[in-house]
Design an enzyme around this catalytic site. Structure first.
Site, PDB file in Angstrom:
ATOM      1  CE1 TYR A  51      -3.025  -3.056   0.514  1.00 58.50           C
ATOM      2  CE2 TYR A  51      -3.562  -2.258   2.705  1.00 58.50           C
ATOM      3  CZ  TYR A  51      -3.740  -3.171   1.698  1.00 58.50           C
ATOM      4  OH  TYR A  51      -4.628  -4.204   1.872  1.00 58.50           O
ATOM      5  CG  HIS A 109      -0.983  -8.618   0.662  1.00 59.95           C
ATOM      6  ND1 HIS A 109      -0.588  -7.298   0.610  1.00 59.95           N
ATOM      7  CD2 HIS A 109      -2.324  -8.589   0.485  1.00 59.95           C
ATOM      8  CE1 HIS A 109      -1.641  -6.529   0.414  1.00 59.95           C
ATOM      9  NE2 HIS A 109      -2.713  -7.284   0.335  1.00 59.95           N
TER      10      HIS A 109
HETATM   11  N1  LIG Z   1      -5.737  -8.522   2.120  1.00 59.13           N
HETATM   12  C1  LIG Z   1      -6.149  -8.089   0.962  1.00 59.13           C
HETATM   13  O1  LIG Z   1      -5.863  -8.713  -0.080  1.00 59.13           O
HETATM   14  C2  LIG Z   1      -6.970  -6.850   0.890  1.00 59.13           C
HETATM   15  C3  LIG Z   1      -7.640  -6.499  -0.307  1.00 59.13           C
HETATM   16  C4  LIG Z   1      -8.420  -5.352  -0.300  1.00 59.13           C
HETATM   17  C5  LIG Z   1      -8.542  -4.573   0.848  1.00 59.13           C
HETATM   18  N2  LIG Z   1      -7.857  -4.913   1.986  1.00 59.13           N
HETATM   19  C6  LIG Z   1      -7.983  -4.120   3.245  1.00 59.13           C
HETATM   20  O2  LIG Z   1      -9.355  -3.975   3.563  1.00 59.13           O
HETATM   21  C7  LIG Z   1      -9.653  -2.598   3.727  1.00 59.13           C
HETATM   22  C8  LIG Z   1     -11.083  -2.296   3.379  1.00 59.13           C
HETATM   23  O3  LIG Z   1     -11.397  -2.700   2.067  1.00 59.13           O
HETATM   24  P1  LIG Z   1     -11.773  -1.671   0.894  1.00 59.13           P
HETATM   25  O4  LIG Z   1     -11.163  -0.347   1.183  1.00 59.13           O
HETATM   26  O5  LIG Z   1     -11.446  -2.359  -0.379  1.00 59.13           O
HETATM   27  O6  LIG Z   1     -13.359  -1.605   0.927  1.00 59.13           O
HETATM   28  P2  LIG Z   1     -14.514  -1.253   1.999  1.00 59.13           P
HETATM   29  O7  LIG Z   1     -13.948  -0.925   3.321  1.00 59.13           O
HETATM   30  O8  LIG Z   1     -15.518  -2.325   1.864  1.00 59.13           O
HETATM   31  O9  LIG Z   1     -15.165   0.030   1.347  1.00 59.13           O
HETATM   32  C9  LIG Z   1     -14.524   1.270   1.299  1.00 59.13           C
HETATM   33  C10 LIG Z   1     -15.417   2.196   0.455  1.00 59.13           C
HETATM   34  O10 LIG Z   1     -16.698   2.334   1.082  1.00 59.13           O
HETATM   35  C11 LIG Z   1     -16.950   3.699   1.383  1.00 59.13           C
HETATM   36  N3  LIG Z   1     -17.580   3.744   2.725  1.00 59.13           N
HETATM   37  C12 LIG Z   1     -16.955   3.652   3.937  1.00 59.13           C
HETATM   38  N4  LIG Z   1     -17.846   3.687   4.937  1.00 59.13           N
HETATM   39  C13 LIG Z   1     -19.059   3.801   4.364  1.00 59.13           C
HETATM   40  C14 LIG Z   1     -20.383   3.883   4.878  1.00 59.13           C
HETATM   41  N5  LIG Z   1     -20.605   3.828   6.192  1.00 59.13           N
HETATM   42  N6  LIG Z   1     -21.400   3.991   3.997  1.00 59.13           N
HETATM   43  C15 LIG Z   1     -21.180   4.050   2.656  1.00 59.13           C
HETATM   44  N7  LIG Z   1     -19.944   3.941   2.116  1.00 59.13           N
HETATM   45  C16 LIG Z   1     -18.907   3.830   2.954  1.00 59.13           C
HETATM   46  C17 LIG Z   1     -15.607   4.388   1.349  1.00 59.13           C
HETATM   47  O11 LIG Z   1     -15.761   5.709   0.924  1.00 59.13           O
HETATM   48  P3  LIG Z   1     -14.943   6.959   1.543  1.00 59.13           P
HETATM   49  O12 LIG Z   1     -13.547   6.495   1.851  1.00 59.13           O
HETATM   50  O13 LIG Z   1     -15.045   7.982   0.483  1.00 59.13           O
HETATM   51  O14 LIG Z   1     -15.674   7.312   2.807  1.00 59.13           O
HETATM   52  C18 LIG Z   1     -14.835   3.573   0.322  1.00 59.13           C
HETATM   53  O15 LIG Z   1     -15.146   4.035  -1.000  1.00 59.13           O
HETATM   54  C19 LIG Z   1      -8.623  -1.910   2.824  1.00 59.13           C
HETATM   55  O16 LIG Z   1      -8.517  -0.525   3.093  1.00 59.13           O
HETATM   56  C20 LIG Z   1      -7.390  -2.709   3.145  1.00 59.13           C
HETATM   57  O17 LIG Z   1      -6.853  -2.297   4.401  1.00 59.13           O
HETATM   58  C21 LIG Z   1      -7.091  -6.041   2.016  1.00 59.13           C
END
Ligand SMILES: NC(=O)c1ccc[n+]([C@@H]2O[C@H](COP(=O)([O-])OP(=O)(O)OC[C@H]3O[C@@H](n4cnc5c(N)ncnc54)[C@H](OP(=O)(O)O)[C@@H]3O)[C@@H](O)[C@H]2O)c1
Length: 278
Positions: A51, A109
């Site tokens: 990241y 990862h």
């Molecule tokens: N291990 C892996 O392979 C892997 C892969 C992907 C992700 N990850 C981890 O998982 C974390 C979360 O996943 P993600 O960022 O892909 O997706 P997520 O947390 O499911 O969704 C984030 C999105 O949802 C929006 N959001 C946040 N809270 C909200 C709410 N209460 N209502 C409506 N929309 C909302 C955010 O917008 P805003 O930011 O504009 O508020 C952002 O666009 C990542 O940041 C990372 O740390 C790990």
């Protein structure tokens, strides 16, 4: 806001039952977002070498002024660094980037099974743990057969498996496989990146509880026993996503949300059996 409960890992350490996702937060905007998340109450911060924000996370921790012992900081080993010495060097580099003495949690990862190096990477993480660089060792995107390879080759099960988990992809079998091996499941993209929060079932349940659809989805995760890692840029949404411990979903509501799942429900078709990330 109600206190965040804690989950105990198989090595005796604890994690708060919800954490903060940091992809793609980086740079000064990333520092500000993570400081804000810490101020609203997050104590578990999920980052990764790939990241490119371990430095921003470390800076945010220092600016927050919070005691190190109260924080749980996680990072992840990239696929291109799975050879033993490369993996150890990378954990050390992750520490330097963040300005930390230790990570609370460090994950492989992706298994990248075609590469065939994840057991070697696991041995390196165990060595990093014995050197005090990592408190808990874990994995991400591991299927049951990958978990079993680690356990049979080293005798040590991961403490955490971080997997894609949201209403379109509820992962019942993988969650059961993690649980059977004493592994806590963490959820990535727990909100499905926000894309399906307008679903009528979620809206109906949200209205019944006076909560937002996002809060309903995160509460569903917590009641499944999974640890969600929602990412939110704004302070308002960061706080909203933590306020999930003052109500409960009924069994029928839980089942209705799980029923939104589809076999092809992955966001980007990233099946760990074949997908590779370096
Ligand atoms: N291990 C892996 O392979 C892997 C892969 C992907 C992700 N990850 C981890 O998982 C974390 C979360 O996943 P993600 O960022 O892909 O997706 P997520 O947390 O499911 O969704 C984030 C999105 O949802 C929006 N959001 C946040 N809270 C909200 C709410 N209460 N209502 C409506 N929309 C909302 C955010 O917008 P805003 O930011 O504009 O508020 C952002 O666009 C990542 O940041 C990372 O740390 C790990």
């Amino acid at each position: 806001m109600s206190a965040i409960p804690e989950l105990t890992l198989n090595d005796g350490t604890t994690l708060p039952a919800v954490g903060f996702g940091t992809y793609p937060l980086r740079g000064s905007a990333g520092v500000e977002a993570v400081v804000s998340a810490l101020e609203v109450g997050y104590r578990l911060i999920d980052s990764a070498f790939n990241y490119e924000n371990e430095g921003a996370v470390g800076e945010a921790l220092r600016r927050s002024g919070l005691p190190r012992a109260d924080l749980r900081i996680a990072s992840k080993l990239p696929g291109r660094r799975q050879r033993y010495q490369e993996a150890l060097n990378t954990v050390e580099e992750s520490l330097w980037r963040a300005g930390l003495d230790y990570y609370d949690l460090y994950l492989i990862h992706w298994p990248n099974p075609k590469q065939g190096l994840y057991v070697e990477a696991w041995r390196a993480l165990l060595e990093a743990k014995s050197r005090g660089w990592i408190r808990s060792v874990g994995v991400s995107n591991f299927l049951p057969e990958h978990l079993d390879a680690l356990i049979s080759e080293t005798g040590v099960a991961p403490s955490v498996n971080q997997i894609e988990l949201h209403p379109a992809f509820p992962q019942a079998e993988q969650r059961a496989a993690d649980k059977a091996r004493g592994i806590v499941t963490e959820s990535w993209s727990p909100l499905g990146r926000g894309g399906s929060l307008g679903d009528p079932t979620l809206l109906r349940i949200a209205e019944a509880h006076g909560k937002s659809p996002g809060q309903i989805v995160l509460r569903w995760q917590a009641q499944l026993g999974a640890l969600p890692l929602p990412k939110a840029g704004s302070r308002a949404r960061q706080a909203e996503n933590l306020a999930i411990f003052d109500f409960a979903l009924s069994e029928a509501e839980m089942a209705a949300i799980t029923a939104l799942g589809r076999p092809d429900g992955r966001l980007k078709g990233q099946d760990p059996a074949v997908y590779e990330e370096f």
